[in-house]
Scaffold this motif. Structure first.
Motif, PDB file in Angstrom:
ATOM      1  N   LYS A   1       8.579  84.098 140.750  1.00  0.00           N
ATOM      2  CA  LYS A   1       8.517  84.616 142.457  1.00  0.00           C
ATOM      3  C   LYS A   1       8.398  85.355 143.865  1.00  0.00           C
ATOM      4  CE  LYS A   1       5.187  80.772 140.666  1.00  0.00           C
ATOM      5  NZ  LYS A   1       4.815  79.301 140.781  1.00  0.00           N
ATOM      6  N   ARG A   2      10.253  85.429 143.761  1.00  0.00           N
ATOM      7  CA  ARG A   2       9.855  85.346 145.154  1.00  0.00           C
ATOM      8  C   ARG A   2      11.568  86.117 145.411  1.00  0.00           C
ATOM      9  NH1 ARG A   2       7.894  80.498 145.881  1.00  0.00           N
ATOM     10  NH2 ARG A   2      10.214  79.258 144.276  1.00  0.00           N
TER      11      ARG A   2
ATOM     12  N   THR B   1       5.562  88.334 137.881  1.00  0.00           N
ATOM     13  CA  THR B   1       5.814  86.566 137.536  1.00  0.00           C
ATOM     14  C   THR B   1       6.719  86.949 136.131  1.00  0.00           C
ATOM     15  OG1 THR B   1       3.803  86.175 136.683  1.00  0.00           O
ATOM     16  CG2 THR B   1       4.414  85.865 139.270  1.00  0.00           C
TER      17      THR B   1
ATOM     18  N   PRO C   1       4.873  90.049 144.445  1.00  0.00           N
ATOM     19  CA  PRO C   1       4.731  88.787 144.440  1.00  0.00           C
ATOM     20  C   PRO C   1       4.135  88.266 143.655  1.00  0.00           C
ATOM     21  CG  PRO C   1       3.052  89.447 145.814  1.00  0.00           C
ATOM     22  CD  PRO C   1       4.066  90.645 145.876  1.00  0.00           C
ATOM     23  N   LYS C   2       3.070  89.423 142.829  1.00  0.00           N
ATOM     24  CA  LYS C   2       2.247  88.895 141.525  1.00  0.00           C
ATOM     25  C   LYS C   2       3.264  89.896 139.959  1.00  0.00           C
ATOM     26  CE  LYS C   2      -2.122  90.760 143.453  1.00  0.00           C
ATOM     27  NZ  LYS C   2      -3.400  91.532 143.718  1.00  0.00           N
TER      28      LYS C   2
END
Length: 266
Positions: free
Chosen positions: A101-102, A217, A214-215
């Motif tokens: 996510k990051r 995943t 961030p989408k």
């Protein structure tokens, strides 16, 4: 590993280079740093969805180098998590949530690595045999090298970032949240491997948007974006051992040694 790097570009240059939409630290600017070391504040490019916004916005933020996982009891663990191996990102508890996510980019002009060298020795006739005298064991001396893009462009190192909440601070304390980062590393390309067996993972410009998204995943897809630099993308030359001391700084640290001659393309 990557334990030192240089980041001397001005903020406005990074804002333009990375097509930043939002300056996350409008009142702060880091000075040129030719000897970036763990626990220092560094620039990072990341994409996040602002409050009540409909899409992610590419931001330039200032983070602390040395990732502190959300579950950490205290931030001291960050000094041991300055690098994350690309091969195990999806497995290690310290990195797997951030990997999903990051993800971020850490701009650099280049990085430093140290290559063990053999001390000078002489033969029975008093003649120097240099560093390659047969049968001589490798010495403890290490020669620093500066490794950077051959075209002089920015080195966009792949990174991860994480948020850590300080339980000892009040909710309205602006220092309650620590945002930290780590540099992703990979096996060094054959010629660079003679200096050190690991190197920062570069993210090429055409993959920046997807890496920062961030989408995204799916860690398998994210892993596919981690492609080591092609041979010839980086150049390396020996520099002064002044870089060994983190208190030393300035452009002289990235100047080639006089005896090094022209930089060698690897």
């Amino acid at each position: 590993m990557c334990g030192r790097y240089a980041s001397a570009r001005k903020k406005h240059e990074l804002l333009e280079e990375f097509q930043i939409e939002q300056d996350g630290e409008p009142d702060k600017e880091l000075g040129a740093d030719y000897n970036v070391a763990p626990t220092k504040n560094v620039y990072a490019v990341l994409s996040r969805v602002p409050h009540e916004a409909e899409r992610a916005v590419r931001q330039l933020r200032i983070l602390k180098w040395g990732l502190v996982p959300a579950w950490a009891k205290d931030p001291s663990i960050g000094s041991r998590l300055i690098n994350a191996r690309a091969e195990t990102l999806a497995e290690k508890p310290s990195y797997r949530r951030a990997f999903a996510k990051r993800r971020c980019l850490l701009p650099a002009d280049g990085y430093f690595e140290w290559m063990p060298v053999e001390p000078e020795r002489t033969n029975p006739d008093g003649e120097s045999e240099g560093r390659s005298g047969r049968g001589h064991k490798q010495g403890k001396k290490k020669q620093p090298y500066f490794i950077h893009p051959a075209d002089g462009g920015v080195l966009a190192m792949a990174g991860l970032y994480e948020f850590w909440k300080d339980p000892s601070r009040a909710d309205d304390d602006p220092l309650q949240w620590l945002v930290s980062c780590t540099v992703i590393t990979t096996d060094a390309e054959d010629h660079l491997g003679r200096i050190h067996d690991r190197m920062p993972m570069m993210i090429e410009r055409d993959r920046w948007a997807e890496w920062l998204d961030p989408k995204l995943t799916d860690t398998e897809r994210a892993s596919e974006l981690l492609v080591p630099a092609e041979s010839g993308r980086l150049t390396a030359y020996a520099v002064s051992t002044d870089v060994n001391n983190v208190r030393n700084n300035g452009p002289d640290l990235i100047k080639p040694l006089p005896e090094a001659g022209e930089p060698a393309l690897f």
